[in-house]
Design a protein around this motif. Structure first.
Motif, PDB file in Angstrom:
ATOM      1  N   UNK A  39       0.862  -1.173   0.000  1.00 52.81           N
ATOM      2  CA  UNK A  39       0.000   0.000   0.000  1.00 52.81           C
ATOM      3  C   UNK A  39       0.903   1.228   0.000  1.00 52.81           C
ATOM      4  N   UNK A  40       0.724   2.049  -0.997  1.00 52.19           N
ATOM      5  CA  UNK A  40       1.531   3.258  -1.137  1.00 52.19           C
ATOM      6  C   UNK A  40       0.756   4.407  -0.502  1.00 52.19           C
ATOM      7  N   UNK A  41       1.353   5.113   0.453  1.00 53.54           N
ATOM      8  CA  UNK A  41       0.628   6.174   1.148  1.00 53.54           C
ATOM      9  C   UNK A  41       0.322   7.385   0.254  1.00 53.54           C
ATOM     10  N   UNK A  42      -0.648   8.173   0.674  1.00 53.64           N
ATOM     11  CA  UNK A  42      -1.061   9.378  -0.057  1.00 53.64           C
ATOM     12  C   UNK A  42       0.077  10.386  -0.222  1.00 53.64           C
ATOM     13  N   UNK A  43       1.090  10.309   0.609  1.00 53.76           N
ATOM     14  CA  UNK A  43       2.203  11.263   0.544  1.00 53.76           C
ATOM     15  C   UNK A  43       3.068  11.073  -0.706  1.00 53.76           C
ATOM     16  N   UNK A  44       3.016   9.892  -1.330  1.00 57.58           N
ATOM     17  CA  UNK A  44       3.861   9.601  -2.493  1.00 57.58           C
ATOM     18  C   UNK A  44       3.299  10.296  -3.733  1.00 57.58           C
ATOM     19  N   UNK A  45       4.162  11.097  -4.379  1.00 57.91           N
ATOM     20  CA  UNK A  45       3.759  11.802  -5.594  1.00 57.91           C
ATOM     21  C   UNK A  45       4.549  11.343  -6.812  1.00 57.91           C
ATOM     22  N   UNK A  46       5.570  10.506  -6.613  1.00 57.14           N
ATOM     23  CA  UNK A  46       6.413  10.039  -7.721  1.00 57.14           C
ATOM     24  C   UNK A  46       6.774   8.577  -7.526  1.00 57.14           C
ATOM     25  N   UNK A  55      -1.958   5.720  -4.624  1.00 55.70           N
ATOM     26  CA  UNK A  55      -2.696   6.875  -4.112  1.00 55.70           C
ATOM     27  C   UNK A  55      -3.126   7.848  -5.208  1.00 55.70           C
ATOM     28  N   UNK A  56      -4.189   8.562  -4.943  1.00 51.67           N
ATOM     29  CA  UNK A  56      -4.655   9.587  -5.876  1.00 51.67           C
ATOM     30  C   UNK A  56      -3.697  10.778  -5.909  1.00 51.67           C
ATOM     31  N   UNK A  57      -2.795  10.852  -4.936  1.00 55.44           N
ATOM     32  CA  UNK A  57      -1.819  11.943  -4.857  1.00 55.44           C
ATOM     33  C   UNK A  57      -0.711  11.813  -5.894  1.00 55.44           C
ATOM     34  N   UNK A  58      -0.616  10.663  -6.547  1.00 53.11           N
ATOM     35  CA  UNK A  58       0.450  10.426  -7.516  1.00 53.11           C
ATOM     36  C   UNK A  58       0.358  11.439  -8.644  1.00 53.11           C
ATOM     37  N   UNK A  59       1.411  12.223  -8.822  1.00 51.68           N
ATOM     38  CA  UNK A  59       1.414  13.274  -9.834  1.00 51.68           C
ATOM     39  C   UNK A  59       2.042  12.789 -11.144  1.00 51.68           C
ATOM     40  N   UNK A  60       3.091  11.968 -11.032  1.00 49.75           N
ATOM     41  CA  UNK A  60       3.748  11.490 -12.232  1.00 49.75           C
ATOM     42  C   UNK A  60       4.599  10.272 -11.922  1.00 49.75           C
ATOM     43  N   UNK A  61       4.889   9.541 -12.986  1.00 52.86           N
ATOM     44  CA  UNK A  61       5.839   8.442 -12.919  1.00 52.86           C
ATOM     45  C   UNK A  61       6.845   8.660 -14.014  1.00 52.86           C
ATOM     46  N   UNK A  62       8.006   8.159 -13.832  1.00 50.09           N
ATOM     47  CA  UNK A  62       9.047   8.253 -14.838  1.00 50.09           C
ATOM     48  C   UNK A  62       8.772   7.195 -15.891  1.00 50.09           C
ATOM     49  N   UNK A  63       8.703   7.593 -17.136  1.00 51.13           N
ATOM     50  CA  UNK A  63       8.454   6.642 -18.210  1.00 51.13           C
ATOM     51  C   UNK A  63       9.720   6.488 -19.025  1.00 51.13           C
ATOM     52  N   UNK A  64       9.996   5.260 -19.423  1.00 51.23           N
ATOM     53  CA  UNK A  64      11.141   5.038 -20.293  1.00 51.23           C
ATOM     54  C   UNK A  64      10.632   4.669 -21.676  1.00 51.23           C
ATOM     55  N   UNK A  65      11.446   4.884 -22.674  1.00 50.57           N
ATOM     56  CA  UNK A  65      11.056   4.557 -24.068  1.00 50.57           C
ATOM     57  C   UNK A  65      11.578   3.209 -24.455  1.00 50.57           C
TER      58      UNK A  65
END
Length: 87
Positions: free
Chosen positions: A52-59, A77-87
């Protein structure tokens, strides 16, 4: 032989690859102080079944849970703003 992890509430990030290849790891407790999870942080943790990833995690970095073949439950969490994507 590491089977469980309780991360200190003084940490704000889980660095890239820090728990990679912890083959026996089954459970992780991530405190609300953590704001980011690095690239491949838990990669190849073959026995990890849920997290379970807490709401504090944004990346969350790419491949953070790569090859976690037994991972059946993950709460993002809904707080997730972005993830690093690779090509």
């Amino acid at each position: 032989s590491l089977k469980s992890i309780v991360i200190s509430s003084s940490l704000t990030s889980i660095e890239s690859g820090v728990f990679e290849y912890c083959l026996q790891l089954k459970s992780i407790v991530i405190p609300s102080s953590v704001k980011s999870i690095g690239v491949n942080a838990f990669g190849s943790c073959y026995n990890l079944t849920s997290i379970e990833i807490p709401q504090s995690v944004t990346f969350i970095g790419c491949y953070a849970f790569d090859r976690c073949i037994r991972l059946e439950n993950i709460k993002i969490p809904s707080s997730l703003k972005y993830t690093f994507k690779s090509n």
